[in-house]
Design an enzyme around this catalytic site. Structure first.
Site, PDB file in Angstrom:
ATOM      1  N   HIS A  79       0.956  -0.821   0.008  1.00 30.55           N
ATOM      2  CA  HIS A  79      -0.055   0.001   0.199  1.00 30.55           C
ATOM      3  C   HIS A  79       0.909   1.035   0.183  1.00 30.55           C
ATOM      4  O   HIS A  79       1.886   1.031   0.421  1.00 30.55           O
ATOM      5  CB  HIS A  79      -1.319   0.300   1.238  1.00 30.55           C
ATOM      6  CG  HIS A  79      -1.588  -1.310   1.329  1.00 30.55           C
ATOM      7  ND1 HIS A  79      -1.962  -1.998   2.470  1.00 30.55           N
ATOM      8  CD2 HIS A  79      -3.072  -1.215   1.390  1.00 30.55           C
ATOM      9  CE1 HIS A  79      -2.142  -2.850   2.341  1.00 30.55           C
ATOM     10  NE2 HIS A  79      -3.408  -2.227   1.946  1.00 30.55           N
ATOM     11  N   ASP A  84       2.326   2.304   3.689  1.00 34.33           N
ATOM     12  CA  ASP A  84       3.523   1.119   3.811  1.00 34.33           C
ATOM     13  C   ASP A  84       4.709   1.292   4.398  1.00 34.33           C
ATOM     14  O   ASP A  84       5.516   1.493   4.733  1.00 34.33           O
ATOM     15  CB  ASP A  84       3.408   0.108   3.230  1.00 34.33           C
ATOM     16  CG  ASP A  84       1.901  -0.732   3.817  1.00 34.33           C
ATOM     17  OD1 ASP A  84       0.707  -0.590   3.973  1.00 34.33           O
ATOM     18  OD2 ASP A  84       1.983  -1.655   2.926  1.00 34.33           O
TER      19      ASP A  84
HETATM   20  C1  XLS Z   1      -7.441  -6.941   4.792  1.00 32.49           C
HETATM   21  C2  XLS Z   1      -6.971  -7.331   2.962  1.00 32.49           C
HETATM   22  C3  XLS Z   1      -5.303  -5.834   2.893  1.00 32.49           C
HETATM   23  C4  XLS Z   1      -5.653  -6.083   0.637  1.00 32.49           C
HETATM   24  C5  XLS Z   1      -4.617  -4.968   0.226  1.00 32.49           C
HETATM   25  O1  XLS Z   1      -7.856  -7.675   5.009  1.00 32.49           O
HETATM   26  O2  XLS Z   1      -6.558  -8.458   2.728  1.00 32.49           O
HETATM   27  O3  XLS Z   1      -4.651  -6.604   3.364  1.00 32.49           O
HETATM   28  O4  XLS Z   1      -5.044  -7.236   0.688  1.00 32.49           O
HETATM   29  O5  XLS Z   1      -5.441  -3.790   0.825  1.00 32.49           O
END
Ligand code: XLS
Ligand code: NI
Ligand code: NI
Length: 436
Positions: free
Chosen positions: A101, A104
């Site tokens: 993300h 992140d």
């Molecule tokens: C959360 C999601 C997230 C997505 C990406 O539960 O799995 O991590 O994979 O935003």
């Protein structure tokens, strides 16, 4: 360059007899299965949010993860140090891809412009590290759920200014994903849903979400980004109900708003189980619509009702996933992203290695078992035979559209009661066990 995982060298394949916890017992990246190498089939990715940013706190206690490289600051310099650690980690584990993300990998600034500037700076370091270590971006995404501004959602917020802010963030996230040669981009609607219908205009929110995605498709074209767009279904958590609740709901939404040609689905195991489905159910629903894109490979705990995001180690599950993936013709340009985290008790850096090595081996084994089941052919033969009545006679006439209710009623009147064959579930379960 300095090394952060000093106890361990590069993880190598040693075969099933090995007792070394830092060796692959089944994942041998060059081994050929059904005409492709294991690396080509599995396309493993590690996710930045869990691997580098999840400090393992829970609602009852603070962080436990030891990250000796991290100075705890929100500086760009610290973000770059983390990036170096991450790429060393990917290379040591032999993981070709990663996912992130925007927030992140780089800190959020006081304005969108400041966040963008810091993101650009960190992304240049990522570009350099990708080259240095020969690693690739499977997909990027934007975090549209953590900041308090997204409390009511992003594209489905009741506040139009938030929709605009989210658009600005996704615009930039698409551009940096493109800059890094990303092979895809994921939309996971972390708060695109509601906590109560008493304050929610559902139809209006869904219209807004569709408008947002159409704008993303437009921007993708404008910048020449050729990566695959994915929607990642999840029924709840953090909201009580998320609009992208499962594969079928996502497909219906995409069709209703003329978006289906632009999107595939990123299926996450633990999200499937939260929706009351098995992961293979979700994979089959997506594949049937020609929309199986990528997988967030993890697992839940059948005794816990939330997204525990554990590493996948269940051989039955990886086998079933790989049966679906092989019969769908593979995942590329998608892959198997370990959207998974260690337990809070597994707080040492080396636990990251154990976790990923175990997940990779479990999938390599699932792949080999699934290929053996397919080569054996009895399972497929049974399934095919089960539908034999459709291959000729009245079945073939129905499938070709040659008959209607009149002819069928006449057929039923002229024939004795149809004879059914057993479903043989237990025999088929035993058959699978022959290969595990
Ligand atoms: C959360 C999601 C997230 C997505 C990406 O539960 O799995 O991590 O994979 O935003
Ligand atoms: Ni996910
Ligand atoms: Ni998840």
């Amino acid at each position: 360059m300095s090394e952060y995982f000093t106890q361990v060298g590069a993880i190598r394949y040693e075969g099933p007899e090995s007792r070394d916890p830092f060796a692959f017992k089944h994942y041998n990246r060059e081994d050929v299965v059904e005409g492709k190498t294991m690396a080509e089939h599995l396309r493993f990715a590690s996710c930045y949010w869990h691997t580098m940013r999840n400090e393992l706190s829970d609602p009852f206690g603070p962080v436990t993860a030891r990250m000796p490289w991290d100075d705890g600051s929100t500086t760009v310099e610290n973000a770059k140090v983390r990036a170096r650690v991450f790429f060393e980690f990917l290379a040591k584990c032999g993981i070709d891809y990663y996912c992130f993300h925007d927030r992140d990998i780089a800190p959020e600034g006081a304005s969108l412009a400041e966040s963008d500037r810091m993101l650009d700076e960190v992304v240049e370091e990522f570009a350099r590290l990708q080259d240095e270590h020969g690693r690739k971006l499977l997909w990027g995404t934007a975090c549209l759920f953590a900041h308090p501004r997204y409390a009511h959602g992003a594209a489905t917020s009741c506040e139009a200014g938030v929709f605009a802010y989210a658009a600005g963030q996704v615009k930039k996230a698409l551009e940096v994903t493109h800059r890094l040669g990303g092979e895809g981009y994921v939309f996971w609607g972390g708060r695109e849903g509601y906590s109560t219908l008493l304050n929610t205009d559902m139809k209006r929110e869904l219209d807004h979400l569709a408008a947002f995605l159409h704008m993303a498709v437009e921007h993708k074209k404008r910048i020449g980004f050729a990566g695959q767009f994915y929607i990642e279904p999840k029924p709840k958590e953090p909201t009580k109900h998320q609009y992208d609740s499962d594969a079928a709901a996502c497909l219906n939404f995409l069709r209703e708003y003329d978006l289906l040609e632009h999107f595939k689905l990123n299926i996450e195991t633990n999200h499937a189980t939260l929706a009351g489905h098995s992961v293979e159910h979700e994979l089959e629903v997506a594949a049937a619509a020609g929309a199986l894109g990528s997988i967030d490979a993890n697992r839940g705990d059948e005794l816990l009702g939330w997204d525990t995001d554990q590493f996948p180690t269940d051989i039955y599950q990886t086998t079933k996933v790989m049966l679906s993936v092989l019969s769908a013709g593979g995942l590329a340009p998608g892959g198997l992203n370990f959207d998974a985290k260690r337990r809070r008790e597994s707080f040492e850096p080396v636990d990251l290695i154990h976790a990923h090595v175990g997940g990779m081996d479990a999938f390599a084994r699932g792949l080999k078992i699934a290929a053996a089941i397919r080569a054996d052919g009895r399972l497929e033969q049974f399934r095919k035979q089960r539908y034999a009545s459709w291959d000729s006679g009245i079945g073939a006439q129905i499938e070709s559209g040659a008959v209607g209710f009149e002819e069928l009623a006449a057929h039923a009147a002229a024939h004795p009661e149809p004879e059914l064959a057993s479903g043989r579930q237990e025999m088929l379960e035993n058959l699978i066990n022959e290969f595990i």
